[in-house]
Design an enzyme around this catalytic site. Structure first.
Site, PDB file in Angstrom:
ATOM      1  N   ARG A 174       0.831  -1.207   0.000  1.00  0.00           N
ATOM      2  CA  ARG A 174       0.000   0.000   0.000  1.00  0.00           C
ATOM      3  C   ARG A 174       0.862   1.251   0.000  1.00  0.00           C
ATOM      4  NH1 ARG A 174      -4.475   0.437   4.546  1.00  0.00           N
ATOM      5  NH2 ARG A 174      -2.686   1.041   5.808  1.00  0.00           N
TER       6      ARG A 174
ATOM      7  N   LYS B 153      -2.435   6.819   1.352  1.00  0.00           N
ATOM      8  CA  LYS B 153      -2.272   7.204   2.755  1.00  0.00           C
ATOM      9  C   LYS B 153      -1.317   8.388   2.829  1.00  0.00           C
ATOM     10  CE  LYS B 153      -2.449   4.777   7.173  1.00  0.00           C
ATOM     11  NZ  LYS B 153      -3.888   4.792   7.451  1.00  0.00           N
TER      12      LYS B 153
ATOM     13  N   GLU C 240     -15.940   7.600   4.220  1.00  0.00           N
ATOM     14  CA  GLU C 240     -15.155   7.082   5.349  1.00  0.00           C
ATOM     15  C   GLU C 240     -15.699   7.638   6.644  1.00  0.00           C
ATOM     16  OE1 GLU C 240     -11.407   5.532   5.237  1.00  0.00           O
ATOM     17  OE2 GLU C 240     -10.693   6.934   3.737  1.00  0.00           O
TER      18      GLU C 240
HETATM   19  C1  LIG Z   1      -5.053   4.020   7.634  1.00  0.00           C
HETATM   20  C2  LIG Z   1      -6.428   4.387   7.248  1.00  0.00           C
HETATM   21  C3  LIG Z   1      -7.498   3.477   7.319  1.00  0.00           C
HETATM   22  C4  LIG Z   1      -7.366   2.100   7.930  1.00  0.00           C
HETATM   23  O1  LIG Z   1      -6.521   1.252   7.243  1.00  0.00           O
HETATM   24  P1  LIG Z   1      -5.940  -0.026   7.985  1.00  0.00           P
HETATM   25  O2  LIG Z   1      -5.014  -0.638   7.006  1.00  0.00           O
HETATM   26  O3  LIG Z   1      -7.084  -0.902   8.294  1.00  0.00           O
HETATM   27  O4  LIG Z   1      -5.273   0.457   9.227  1.00  0.00           O
HETATM   28  C5  LIG Z   1      -8.740   3.887   6.853  1.00  0.00           C
HETATM   29  N1  LIG Z   1      -8.932   5.133   6.356  1.00  0.00           N
HETATM   30  C6  LIG Z   1      -7.938   6.038   6.305  1.00  0.00           C
HETATM   31  C7  LIG Z   1      -8.213   7.391   5.766  1.00  0.00           C
HETATM   32  C8  LIG Z   1      -6.657   5.703   6.737  1.00  0.00           C
HETATM   33  O5  LIG Z   1      -5.680   6.613   6.679  1.00  0.00           O
END
Ligand SMILES: *Cc1c(COP(=O)(O)O)cnc(C)c1O
Length: 348
Positions: free
Chosen positions: A83, A186, A221
């Site tokens: 990722r 991210k 989200e």
């Molecule tokens: C990190 C994150 C998540 C959760 O991802 P995981 O891999 O399950 O920790 C969900 N939404 C956003 C915006 C994030 O930054």
């Protein structure tokens, strides 16, 4: 190195606690350096570095667990590596190769082993890998040199007083990410751009639900986590009630590794797993809802307020049976209480 740090494990919370080492790798002239551990938590950056000027930065978040058998498990770190590569590509940065990423995480764990919380505490060692563009440039454009750093810090259980629901509020006045923007990566900047909305929600003792930026109609989200809802399926006479695990399909949400894991477990528990647009009004058809991510696994949602339509969707403060089952199933794997048949954990 094996002595346990003197830390009040039971009162950690989700705060940064300083540990002994961070791990660093640099990318220069087309090559990554080997990971090195250092006690120095300060980094020297040129003031014109593109991460500072233009926000060229991505990050990750993952955890190591002390298992019931005393072994250490790191959860799905190769997925975090992949990722971060996708996020890096999205911001025109050099991705960190999977092996290097994993080596850096393991080194950060080994060097800070005394900060790995004991099994009984429910606390974990959280890793925060960051990737920064360090090239000095004022002309607008991507840099060519990068710094990859892994911070490790012990964090407390997300639910110190037990698994409980939290309230959320919809915000139609701030967008977290554009439909074809950086929401699927991210990126620190996604968080900065969501602060206006999250601060408003927090001031009311709630977390924020973001809708899709284009139509303001579908759930995107919740906070910094993915959303899922549990919906009863039409029932035929004599059959057991079946349920669907419904989670948004959107180009502006981060593909959560926790959500991906929960979808697999949901299928195994006989739920139908559906990924599609979820209109806000459909919330009334869900019997349970949750926010999912590494920090909490599942944060059950007690209610969602839609202030623009003067509507409140209620799900109850005590988490539903299916959320609880999914939560337990995932934690059992992370803590080594059950067979890890998907090979999600790196055991050390
Ligand atoms: C990190 C994150 C998540 C959760 O991802 P995981 O891999 O399950 O920790 C969900 N939404 C956003 C915006 C994030 O930054």
């Amino acid at each position: 190195m094996n002595d346990t740090a003197t830390i009040d494990w039971h009162n950690l919370g989700f705060h940064y606690t300083e540990t002994d080492y961070i791990v660093r790798c640099s990318y220069h002239d087309g090559q990554w350096s080997a990971p090195r551990a250092t006690r120095n938590k300060r980094i020297e950056l040129h003031v014109a570095a593109t991460c500072l000027q233009y926000g060229q930065q991505v990050f990750e978040g993952l955890k190591a667990f002390r298992g019931v058998d005393g072994k250490v498990r790191i959860f799905r770190m190769e997925e975090n590596a992949r990722r971060m590569q996708a996020s890096a590509k999205g911001l025109c940065m050099e991705g960190v190769p999977t092996d290097l990423f994993c080596d850096a995480i393991v080194l950060a764990l080994k060097k800070n082993l005394r900060y790995l919380p004991p099994y009984e505490t429910g606390a974990t060692l959280y890793f925060r890998p960051i990737l920064l563009s360090t090239t000095p440039r004022i002309s607008v454009g991507p840099g060519r040199a990068f710094e990859f750093i892994v911070i490790a810090t012990p964090i407390g259980p997300y639910f110190p007083v037990g698994f409980l629901g939290t309230p959320f509020i919809i915000n139609r006045h701030v967008d977290r990410a554009a439909p074809l923007g950086t929401g699927q990566f991210k990126v620190g900047g996604n968080y900065a751009s969501s602060f206006r909305a999250t601060e408003v929600a927090h001031a009311m003792g709630m977390s924020c639900v973001f809708l899709d930026a284009k139509h303001k109609r579908y759930i995107d989200e919740c906070g910094a986590a993915n959303f899922f809802g549990i919906k009863p399926l039409p029932k035929r006479d004599g059959e057991l009630q079946r349920y669907a695990y419904v989670t948004p399909k959107s180009t502006s949400i981060l593909p959560s590794i926790t959500n991906d894991s929960l979808m697999t477990l949901a299928r195994e528990q006989g739920l139908q797993v559906v990924r599609r647009h979820i209109p806000v009004e459909e919330l009334s058809a869900f019997t349970e809802c949750g926010a999912c991510g590494t920090a909490a696994v599942i944060a059950p949602i007690s209610r969602i307020i839609d202030p623009d339509n003067a509507t409140t969707y209620e799900f109850g403060t005590t988490p539903g049976t299916i959320s609880r089952q999914l939560y337990n199933a995932l934690q059992d794997i992370q803590y080594g209480r059950t067979t890890d048949k998907h090979h999600w954990c790196t055991v050390l």
